[in-house]
Write a protein that holds these residues in place. Structure first.
Motif: not given
Length: 260
Positions: A78, A81-82, A85, A88, A233-234, A236-238, A240
């Motif tokens: 996570r 990805l932060a 972004p 992936l 990760l999905a 995390e996108k929604e 964070p």
């Protein structure tokens, strides 16, 4: 050329303009729509179709080990990805790279222990005494038995107990499950206190009893955790939290200057 040279062949798959062949089977006509992903993974790894019990327990173990909260593998994914972004695959890779001898990779070490312990003790007149001596020798060498201990689950790992229960119900609990169970008793005796037999030991024991090759023991937890990483990760996108976790790490760890 570096390393040992092997034959210039692969038995996994091939393709031409009109077809794809995987382990001798036509992908579109014999596999797609006919097999589950876990069955396909078994076929890819072994070249054989799984029995019903092999498929059932592979599914069970993948579910058992896929998710366990904000463990380090999920945290680092996570945070990665932060930081980037748009990448992936790098975040997934970062999480998988954390699958080592402390987290997730212990199923392989448990398998090696079970195979060695079985070879060492199977001809003994008193197998339990021989096993206890084997375990004591490991402890006296300053080593630990893989698959024992857990920071959260005490005195038992609920996943371990459920796998054991189902293995017995399905009649697949063989010599490796028996050895794992007897190792638990031996560990308690040698260490002088109960230590949690964690899920990694039971994963290895059941897979070996079901004739899975030892070479894929580590691969099963990695495959399972990949699914979990993608879920984190999905999210995390929604929602964070990667930078938030990094911020709390900064707050939790104090700086201490050390003089040379």
């Amino acid at each position: 050329m570096i390393g040992k040279r092997g034959s210039a062949t692969t038995s996994i798959s091939t393709a031409d303009a009109a077809s794809i062949t995987v382990r001798g089977r036509d992908l579109t006509r014999e596999l797609m729509g006919h097999v589950s992903f876990s069955s396909y993974f078994f076929l890819l790894s072994t070249g054989r179709s799984p029995t019903k019990e092999q498929e059932f327990f592979l599914d069970l173990l993948l579910v058992a080990i896929a998710e366990h909260g904000l463990v380090p593998t999920n945290q680092v994914a996570r945070m990665t990805l932060a930081a980037e972004p748009g990448c992936l695959q790098a975040a997934v890779a970062a999480g998988i790279l954390g699958c080592g001898t402390v987290i997730l990779g212990t199923a392989e070490a448990c398998g090696k222990y079970l195979q060695q312990a079985r070879s060492t003790t199977e001809s003994a007149a008193d197998k339990n005494a021989a096993l206890e001596a084997h375990v004591r020798g490991i402890r006296d060498a300053g080593l630990k038995i893989p698959g024992f201990g857990h920071p959260v689950h005490k005195p038992v790992d609920p996943r371990t107990e459920r796998i054991l229960e189902l293995a017995e119900q399905h009649g697949v609990a063989g010599p490796h499950v028996d050895l794992a169970r007897r190792t638990r008793s031996a560990v308690h005796e040698v260490w002088g206190k109960p230590l949690t037999m964690n899920v990694s030991m039971m994963i290895a024991a059941v897979l070996l009893d079901l004739d899975f090759p030892a070479s894929i023991l580590k691969g099963v937890p990695i495959l399972a955790r990949t699914a979990s990483l993608l879920a984190h990760l999905a999210e995390e996108k929604e929602t964070p939290i990667g930078f938030l976790m990094a911020h709390h790490a900064e707050e939790a760890i104090s700086y201490e200057e050390k003089l040379a």
